[in-house]
Motif scaffolding. Structure first.
Motif, mmCIF file in Angstrom:
data_model
loop_
_atom_site.group_PDB
_atom_site.id
_atom_site.type_symbol
_atom_site.label_atom_id
_atom_site.label_comp_id
_atom_site.label_asym_id
_atom_site.label_seq_id
_atom_site.Cartn_x
_atom_site.Cartn_y
_atom_site.Cartn_z
ATOM 1 N N MET A 21 0.846 -1.194 0.000
ATOM 2 C CA MET A 21 0.000 0.000 0.000
ATOM 3 C C MET A 21 0.884 1.248 0.000
ATOM 4 O O MET A 21 1.827 1.339 0.770
ATOM 5 N N LYS A 22 0.557 2.195 -0.883
ATOM 6 C CA LYS A 22 1.284 3.465 -0.944
ATOM 7 C C LYS A 22 0.666 4.415 0.082
ATOM 8 O O LYS A 22 -0.446 4.889 -0.106
ATOM 9 N N ASN A 23 1.385 4.652 1.160
ATOM 10 C CA ASN A 23 0.883 5.513 2.221
ATOM 11 C C ASN A 23 1.144 6.983 1.919
ATOM 12 O O ASN A 23 2.229 7.350 1.473
ATOM 13 N N ARG B 55 -11.729 5.864 -5.188
ATOM 14 C CA ARG B 55 -11.313 4.506 -4.807
ATOM 15 C C ARG B 55 -9.811 4.299 -5.018
ATOM 16 O O ARG B 55 -9.378 3.356 -5.659
ATOM 17 N N TRP B 56 -9.013 5.220 -4.433
ATOM 18 C CA TRP B 56 -7.568 5.133 -4.589
ATOM 19 C C TRP B 56 -7.010 3.825 -4.048
ATOM 20 O O TRP B 56 -6.025 3.316 -4.560
ATOM 21 N N GLY B 57 -7.643 3.291 -3.004
ATOM 22 C CA GLY B 57 -7.173 2.027 -2.445
ATOM 23 C C GLY B 57 -7.195 0.920 -3.479
ATOM 24 O O GLY B 57 -6.225 0.167 -3.619
ATOM 25 N N ALA C 290 -2.973 12.148 -7.229
ATOM 26 C CA ALA C 290 -3.355 10.887 -7.889
ATOM 27 C C ALA C 290 -2.437 10.571 -9.052
ATOM 28 O O ALA C 290 -2.011 9.416 -9.238
ATOM 29 N N GLN C 291 -2.113 11.571 -9.854
ATOM 30 C CA GLN C 291 -1.219 11.352 -10.996
ATOM 31 C C GLN C 291 0.172 10.962 -10.523
ATOM 32 O O GLN C 291 0.825 10.081 -11.113
ATOM 33 N N PHE C 292 0.648 11.591 -9.449
ATOM 34 C CA PHE C 292 1.944 11.258 -8.904
ATOM 35 C C PHE C 292 1.960 9.796 -8.426
ATOM 36 O O PHE C 292 2.886 9.045 -8.725
ATOM 37 N N LEU C 293 0.912 9.408 -7.711
ATOM 38 C CA LEU C 293 0.828 8.028 -7.193
ATOM 39 C C LEU C 293 0.730 7.018 -8.323
ATOM 40 O O LEU C 293 1.341 5.941 -8.268
ATOM 41 N N ALA C 294 -0.022 7.348 -9.366
ATOM 42 C CA ALA C 294 -0.193 6.428 -10.497
ATOM 43 C C ALA C 294 1.128 6.173 -11.208
ATOM 44 O O ALA C 294 1.324 5.101 -11.786
ATOM 45 N N ALA C 295 2.037 7.146 -11.145
ATOM 46 C CA ALA C 295 3.328 6.999 -11.831
ATOM 47 C C ALA C 295 4.341 6.205 -11.004
ATOM 48 O O ALA C 295 5.381 5.804 -11.525
#
Length: 194
Positions: free
Chosen positions: A1-3, A26-28, A187-192
């Motif tokens: 999981m990305k905290n 629903r980022w989880g 969100a874009q940062f996490l997706a990358a």
């Protein structure tokens, strides 16, 4: 999981926008990410209640209890590191961070600033934009570096400066855009991330 760890000092409206986006988007499930904690340097920060109401762990670390900025930042890192954050998000965290703190989270530290950087770094951005006769103002999501309000720009939003604007009315217009671009940039940062 990305905290994700979010740092606040006041109302936490940008933190709340990120939390709502994480829930609604629903980022989880989609990003394997969650807001793991909200930390404030002020016990009276209104945003703490919102975080608690959404089941997010909260911590207060009062900067006034530390002899130096370095000591506070070391204690802050000691709170953050056990969460193994993929991202540390500054959301109205009104502290200038030490170079050691910034280096520790290099590449994982984001901020939002209420101007179209590189214009008007620092404080009183809205009044400064009005005084300079700007036709447009806005907000910038950027990576944090040791230099205040610099670092790679991830997103910007532009709003008009109206003829009858006061700093407060311009600030409100910019803030509404901050609530849109900050969650999107996170969100874009996490997706990358891998």
């Amino acid at each position: 999981m990305k905290n994700i760890v979010i740092l606040i000092s006041g109302s936490g409206s940008n933190m709340a926008a990120i939390v709502r986006a994480a829930e609604q988007g629903r980022w989880g499930e989609r990003l394997n990410a969650r807001v793991a904690a909200v930390i404030s340097n002020r016990a009276d920060a209104e945003g703490l209640r919102f975080a608690k109401d959404h089941g997010i762990a909260t911590t207060v670390l009062d900067h006034k209890g530390f002899a130096s900025r370095e000591a506070f930042d070391q204690a802050l890192m000691a709170e953050i590191d056990p969460l193994s954050p993929a991202l540390v998000v500054l959301a109205g965290f009104m502290r200038i961070l030490t170079p050691a703190f910034v280096a520790h989270y290099e590449g994982r530290l984001l901020n939002i600033h209420p101007s179209l950087l590189p214009a008007f770094p620092g404080l009183n951005t809205h009044q400064r934009a009005i005084d300079a006769g700007c036709q447009f103002a806005g907000a910038t999501v950027h990576q944090v570096t040791a230099e205040l309000d610099h670092g790679g720009i991830l997103a910007q939003a532009v709003v008009p400066v109206l003829a009858d604007d006061a700093a407060s009315t311009l600030a409100a217009r910019v803030l509404s855009q901050e609530h849109l671009i900050y969650p999107r940039a996170v969100a874009q940062f996490l997706a990358a991330l891998p």
